[in-house]
Every structure is written in C-alpha cells, then in structure tokens.
Design a protein around this motif. Structure first.
Motif, PDB file in Angstrom:
ATOM      1  N   LEU A   1     -10.094  15.777   2.004  1.00 49.72           N
ATOM      2  CA  LEU A   1      -8.654  15.899   2.232  1.00 49.72           C
ATOM      3  C   LEU A   1      -8.115  14.850   3.196  1.00 49.72           C
ATOM      4  CD1 LEU A   1      -8.515  19.773   2.507  1.00 49.72           C
ATOM      5  CD2 LEU A   1      -7.385  18.408   0.743  1.00 49.72           C
ATOM      6  N   ALA A   2      -9.007  14.192   3.940  1.00 54.62           N
ATOM      7  CA  ALA A   2      -8.565  13.205   4.912  1.00 54.62           C
ATOM      8  C   ALA A   2      -9.692  12.210   5.153  1.00 54.62           C
ATOM      9  CB  ALA A   2      -8.159  13.874   6.228  1.00 54.62           C
ATOM     10  N   ALA A   3      -9.332  11.029   5.661  1.00 59.12           N
ATOM     11  CA  ALA A   3     -10.347   9.990   5.873  1.00 59.12           C
ATOM     12  C   ALA A   3      -9.879   8.980   6.898  1.00 59.12           C
ATOM     13  CB  ALA A   3     -10.653   9.275   4.557  1.00 59.12           C
ATOM     14  N   VAL A   4     -10.849   8.400   7.598  1.00 58.79           N
ATOM     15  CA  VAL A   4     -10.632   7.185   8.365  1.00 58.79           C
ATOM     16  C   VAL A   4     -10.939   6.030   7.422  1.00 58.79           C
ATOM     17  CG1 VAL A   4     -11.383   5.779  10.311  1.00 58.79           C
ATOM     18  CG2 VAL A   4     -11.236   8.262  10.549  1.00 58.79           C
TER      19      VAL A   4
ATOM     20  N   ALA B   1     -10.182   1.699   6.205  1.00 59.14           N
ATOM     21  CA  ALA B   1      -9.676   0.362   6.508  1.00 59.14           C
ATOM     22  C   ALA B   1      -8.722  -0.129   5.430  1.00 59.14           C
ATOM     23  CB  ALA B   1     -10.841  -0.617   6.641  1.00 59.14           C
ATOM     24  N   ASP B   2      -8.530   0.675   4.391  1.00 61.80           N
ATOM     25  CA  ASP B   2      -7.669   0.293   3.269  1.00 61.80           C
ATOM     26  C   ASP B   2      -6.246   0.777   3.544  1.00 61.80           C
ATOM     27  OD1 ASP B   2      -6.414  -0.188   0.886  1.00 61.80           O
ATOM     28  OD2 ASP B   2      -7.900   0.825  -0.366  1.00 61.80           O
ATOM     29  N   PRO B   3      -5.281  -0.128   3.742  1.00 58.94           N
ATOM     30  CA  PRO B   3      -3.918   0.302   4.079  1.00 58.94           C
ATOM     31  C   PRO B   3      -3.082   0.700   2.869  1.00 58.94           C
ATOM     32  CG  PRO B   3      -4.028  -2.088   4.042  1.00 58.94           C
ATOM     33  CD  PRO B   3      -5.427  -1.595   3.745  1.00 58.94           C
ATOM     34  N   ARG B   4      -3.635   0.572   1.655  1.00 58.61           N
ATOM     35  CA  ARG B   4      -2.842   0.869   0.458  1.00 58.61           C
ATOM     36  C   ARG B   4      -2.572   2.365   0.356  1.00 58.61           C
ATOM     37  NH1 ARG B   4      -6.586  -1.817  -3.986  1.00 58.61           N
ATOM     38  NH2 ARG B   4      -8.085  -0.704  -2.663  1.00 58.61           N
ATOM     39  N   PRO B   5      -1.352   2.742  -0.056  1.00 55.88           N
ATOM     40  CA  PRO B   5      -1.028   4.170  -0.170  1.00 55.88           C
ATOM     41  C   PRO B   5      -1.819   4.834  -1.289  1.00 55.88           C
ATOM     42  CG  PRO B   5       0.745   2.814  -1.072  1.00 55.88           C
ATOM     43  CD  PRO B   5      -0.218   1.871  -0.432  1.00 55.88           C
ATOM     44  N   VAL B   6      -2.040   6.124  -1.137  1.00 55.65           N
ATOM     45  CA  VAL B   6      -2.681   6.955  -2.148  1.00 55.65           C
ATOM     46  C   VAL B   6      -1.687   8.040  -2.527  1.00 55.65           C
ATOM     47  CG1 VAL B   6      -4.565   8.584  -2.604  1.00 55.65           C
ATOM     48  CG2 VAL B   6      -5.010   6.486  -1.314  1.00 55.65           C
ATOM     49  N   ALA B   7      -1.530   8.270  -3.819  1.00 54.90           N
ATOM     50  CA  ALA B   7      -0.555   9.256  -4.285  1.00 54.90           C
ATOM     51  C   ALA B   7      -0.804  10.614  -3.649  1.00 54.90           C
ATOM     52  CB  ALA B   7      -0.629   9.377  -5.808  1.00 54.90           C
ATOM     53  N   GLY B   8       0.281  11.216  -3.120  1.00 54.85           N
ATOM     54  CA  GLY B   8       0.174  12.539  -2.519  1.00 54.85           C
ATOM     55  C   GLY B   8      -0.370  12.537  -1.111  1.00 54.85           C
ATOM     56  N   CYS B   9      -0.521  11.357  -0.515  1.00 54.25           N
ATOM     57  CA  CYS B   9      -1.104  11.263   0.833  1.00 54.25           C
ATOM     58  C   CYS B   9      -0.188  10.479   1.761  1.00 54.25           C
ATOM     59  CB  CYS B   9      -2.469  10.571   0.783  1.00 54.25           C
ATOM     60  SG  CYS B   9      -3.740  11.490  -0.107  1.00 54.25           S
ATOM     61  N   ARG B  10      -0.371  10.685   3.049  1.00 52.43           N
ATOM     62  CA  ARG B  10       0.320   9.902   4.063  1.00 52.43           C
ATOM     63  C   ARG B  10      -0.733   9.081   4.803  1.00 52.43           C
ATOM     64  NH1 ARG B  10       2.011  15.272   7.467  1.00 52.43           N
ATOM     65  NH2 ARG B  10      -0.095  16.018   7.908  1.00 52.43           N
ATOM     66  N   ILE B  11      -0.331   7.912   5.272  1.00 55.25           N
ATOM     67  CA  ILE B  11      -1.272   7.040   5.971  1.00 55.25           C
ATOM     68  C   ILE B  11      -0.671   6.626   7.310  1.00 55.25           C
ATOM     69  CG2 ILE B  11      -0.445   4.928   4.839  1.00 55.25           C
ATOM     70  CD1 ILE B  11      -3.508   4.132   4.734  1.00 55.25           C
ATOM     71  N   THR B  12      -1.494   6.707   8.356  1.00 50.56           N
ATOM     72  CA  THR B  12      -1.050   6.449   9.721  1.00 50.56           C
ATOM     73  C   THR B  12      -1.989   5.448  10.371  1.00 50.56           C
ATOM     74  OG1 THR B  12      -0.299   8.746   9.889  1.00 50.56           O
ATOM     75  CG2 THR B  12      -0.517   7.513  11.944  1.00 50.56           C
ATOM     76  N   GLY B  13      -1.433   4.420  10.999  1.00 48.90           N
ATOM     77  CA  GLY B  13      -2.260   3.445  11.703  1.00 48.90           C
ATOM     78  C   GLY B  13      -2.922   4.062  12.922  1.00 48.90           C
TER      79      GLY B  13
ATOM     80  N   GLU C   1     -11.898  -7.961  14.294  1.00 48.97           N
ATOM     81  CA  GLU C   1     -11.220  -6.674  14.407  1.00 48.97           C
ATOM     82  C   GLU C   1     -11.039  -6.040  13.028  1.00 48.97           C
ATOM     83  OE1 GLU C   1      -7.657  -6.629  16.657  1.00 48.97           O
ATOM     84  OE2 GLU C   1      -8.640  -7.197  18.534  1.00 48.97           O
ATOM     85  N   VAL C   2     -11.266  -4.728  12.966  1.00 48.73           N
ATOM     86  CA  VAL C   2     -11.087  -3.968  11.729  1.00 48.73           C
ATOM     87  C   VAL C   2      -9.997  -2.921  11.969  1.00 48.73           C
ATOM     88  CG1 VAL C   2     -12.158  -2.438  10.039  1.00 48.73           C
ATOM     89  CG2 VAL C   2     -13.491  -4.306  11.061  1.00 48.73           C
ATOM     90  N   PRO C   3      -8.786  -3.128  11.432  1.00 52.84           N
ATOM     91  CA  PRO C   3      -7.732  -2.115  11.573  1.00 52.84           C
ATOM     92  C   PRO C   3      -8.112  -0.852  10.794  1.00 52.84           C
ATOM     93  CG  PRO C   3      -6.822  -4.245  10.933  1.00 52.84           C
ATOM     94  CD  PRO C   3      -8.299  -4.333  10.738  1.00 52.84           C
ATOM     95  N   LEU C   4      -7.947   0.301  11.439  1.00 59.91           N
ATOM     96  CA  LEU C   4      -8.267   1.581  10.816  1.00 59.91           C
ATOM     97  C   LEU C   4      -7.012   2.414  10.636  1.00 59.91           C
ATOM     98  CD1 LEU C   4     -11.516   2.539  12.782  1.00 59.91           C
ATOM     99  CD2 LEU C   4     -11.353   1.513  10.504  1.00 59.91           C
ATOM    100  N   HIS C   5      -7.054   3.281   9.644  1.00 60.33           N
ATOM    101  CA  HIS C   5      -5.922   4.141   9.318  1.00 60.33           C
ATOM    102  C   HIS C   5      -6.427   5.561   9.074  1.00 60.33           C
ATOM    103  CE1 HIS C   5      -3.755   0.329   8.545  1.00 60.33           C
ATOM    104  NE2 HIS C   5      -4.887  -0.030   7.952  1.00 60.33           N
ATOM    105  N   TRP C   6      -5.539   6.525   9.256  1.00 60.06           N
ATOM    106  CA  TRP C   6      -5.838   7.925   8.955  1.00 60.06           C
ATOM    107  C   TRP C   6      -5.088   8.289   7.677  1.00 60.06           C
ATOM    108  CZ3 TRP C   6      -9.159  11.585   9.777  1.00 60.06           C
ATOM    109  CH2 TRP C   6      -8.832  12.921   9.604  1.00 60.06           C
ATOM    110  N   LEU C   7      -5.849   8.618   6.655  1.00 62.46           N
ATOM    111  CA  LEU C   7      -5.293   8.988   5.351  1.00 62.46           C
ATOM    112  C   LEU C   7      -5.478  10.478   5.162  1.00 62.46           C
ATOM    113  CD1 LEU C   7      -4.225   7.882   2.541  1.00 62.46           C
ATOM    114  CD2 LEU C   7      -6.631   7.921   1.832  1.00 62.46           C
ATOM    115  N   SER C   8      -4.400  11.196   4.881  1.00 59.99           N
ATOM    116  CA  SER C   8      -4.511  12.643   4.692  1.00 59.99           C
ATOM    117  C   SER C   8      -3.506  13.120   3.672  1.00 59.99           C
ATOM    118  CB  SER C   8      -4.302  13.391   6.015  1.00 59.99           C
ATOM    119  OG  SER C   8      -2.980  13.219   6.496  1.00 59.99           O
TER     120      SER C   8
END
Length: 296
Positions: free
Chosen positions: A143-146, A148-160, A265-272
């Motif tokens: 349901l959620a992940a850390v 490095a892919d900034p592309r949106p996923v349908a039905g999900c929100r992404i936060t830097g 540097e590897v930018p990370l995002h929270w996808l949920s």
C-alpha cells in the motif's frame, strides 16, 4: 459477480509465498483448498489471476484483485479501530510497506516503530531496490513505498522525502592499484565493484556519469547494507556507501573517495494509496517527519 474475501486473501498469500504449498501452510489449509479458492476466484472474474510458475506471480487481472484485497483489509481495519477498538488491539491487521535496504538500515525504522505503536498494526516490510519499489505498489503487493521513482501511480499520492547522500569510496590500496591514473573508463571496466543485488545499478550509473559511457566491471554481490559497506572497507571493490557510514572510515584513513566527484544523491519519495485511511495518514506522517530530520 461475487468476490469472496477469503479467496482474495488466499490470492494475496499465494503471491507473497510464491507457491501454493507454502500458501497452504501459512493459511493452515491443504494445497488443494488453495487451488480451489484460486479457481473459484478466476471463475468469478472470468480471467486467470496467477501464472502457475515458480514463483507464482499475479497476472494483470490478479494485480487488480491484489489492490482490492489490500484496500479491503486496510479499510476494514480502520473501521474496526473506530467502531470496536478492542477488536483491533487483538487483531493487529497487517500493512505491507516497501522500503529500500539502505533506508531500512539507516533512518526509517524509528518512523515505522512510532507508526506501529500508534496504530497497533503488524508491518510487513518488503525490501526492494528504490528504483523498483513503485512497481510493488502498482501491482497491489503493498500500500505504500519508499521509492526513487517520481512518476505518479494511478490512485496514489507521492510526497518528496529528501535525498540520501552516498560516497563512492574504496581502500587506499585499491585506489593505488586501479585508479592511480584517475577514473579512466578502462580502469572502471577492470576494477571490481560491489553491488547490493543484480537490480542494483547505482555504481554503474555513477561510473557512466564520470566517463560518459557504460562500464562493465567484475562485480561482487553483497545483499546486506552493512556487509556491503564492510566489503568495500575490506578492499573487495569500490562502491557507494551512505555518507554517514563512510565518513568515519574516510577520517581514519580506511577509505578514500574515488575522485573529486565522488558524492551522489538519490532523491526519495513516499508513495501511498489515496484511500481515506487513518492507517496511511499515520504512516505518512511518521515517515515524512523522520525523513525530514534524517535526509538531505
């Protein structure tokens, strides 16, 4: 169409365990019962939901049902927590979260511990390369992940979340042997490198940035973050180590940077999932707060 929640949970277990036999053992039923549930699910939707391979993997139709099963479990758990709090304390619902190995080894565990204590859930932490973590959410496994892919996923929100900073390093003796003339492409083709697993291409991407072409060095595979760093410190090869780990070794002379552009540097995002869920809200809050304190 009638989708049996038991059959959906069986599908989740089969995909997680990789075989019908292991799923049966975990569910305390026979392999035949597992097979019957999956066939009944396939008859309900009129499509094959898993490939009968080893390991078993979900088909595109199965991935839709995996997402449904995960959402159902989450919403049911939130409803129980609100309506019958004592039932949730006894049940400890399961929440799957994907985390890359270096985040798991460095900064995210305190956030997950805080969330678990507040929510009274069990966390199924799935270790996956940050470049591939979004695929696990997309497929319905988590349901959620850390990521490095900034592309949106349908039905999900992404936060830097911020960036993890790495240092390309090796021992002084290794540097003298392989890089005495600098970071030449021929040296990077010949000098052994340490990789976390066969999905890990970070060292290769950084080397390409240095010499502007692909390199193909011999590679050791060390599938543990701490032991990966130890392997580099022991001179097995060069590799990218989290800066906070590498700095003490650089200060005492155990390691040296490979060159003047050794940091990465590897930018990370929270996808949920966008589901209106207290569980996901608490997880997101705890992870983002910890990331803002720990990451660049």
């Amino acid at each position: 169409m009638d989708l049996d929640p038991t059959a959906l949970q069986t599908l989740v277990t089969v995909v997680q365990e990789g075989t019908f036999d292991r799923a049966a053992s975990r569910l305390h039923v026979t392999p035949s019962a597992v097979s019957q549930r999956i066939r009944a699910l396939e008859q309900s939707v009129g499509r094959v939901v898993v490939s009968r391979s080893k390991p078993v993997v979900a088909t595109p139709a199965g991935e839709v049902l995996l997402r449904l099963a995960g959402h159902w479990d989450l919403l049911r758990g939130d409803a129980l927590a609100e309506l019958v709090p004592e039932a949730r304390e006894a049940a400890y619902p399961r929440v799957a979260v994907v985390v890359n190995a270096d985040s798991l080894a460095t900064w995210i565990l305190p956030a997950l511990a805080r969330a678990q204590e507040e929510l009274r859930v069990t966390l199924d932490v799935i270790r996956e390369d940050e470049e591939y973590a979004s695929d696990r959410v997309r497929s319905g496994v988590a349901l959620a992940a850390v990521t490095a892919d900034p592309r949106p996923v349908a039905g999900c929100r992404i936060t830097g979340l911020g960036s993890m900073r790495y240092l390309a390093a090796c021992t002084p003796a290794f540097h003298r042997r392989w890089f005495a003339d600098g970071l030449r492409a021929t040296a990077l083709d010949a000098a052994p490198v340490v990789r976390f697993d066969h999905k890990d291409t970070m060292q290769h991407r950084v080397a390409r940035r240095w010499v502007r072409r692909d390199v193909d060095p011999p590679a050791h595979v060390i599938g543990s973050s701490r032991e990966f760093a130890e392997a580099v410190a022991l001179g097995m090869g060069w590799g990218l180590i989290p800066v906070d780990w590498a700095q003490p070794w650089v200060e005492d002379g155990t390691l040296v940077p490979l060159g003047p552009r050794a940091q990465h540097e590897v930018p990370l995002h929270w996808l949920s999932s966008r589901l209106p869920s207290r569980t996901l809200d608490v997880l997101t809050r705890c992870v983002t707060e910890e990331a803002h304190a720990a990451l660049r």
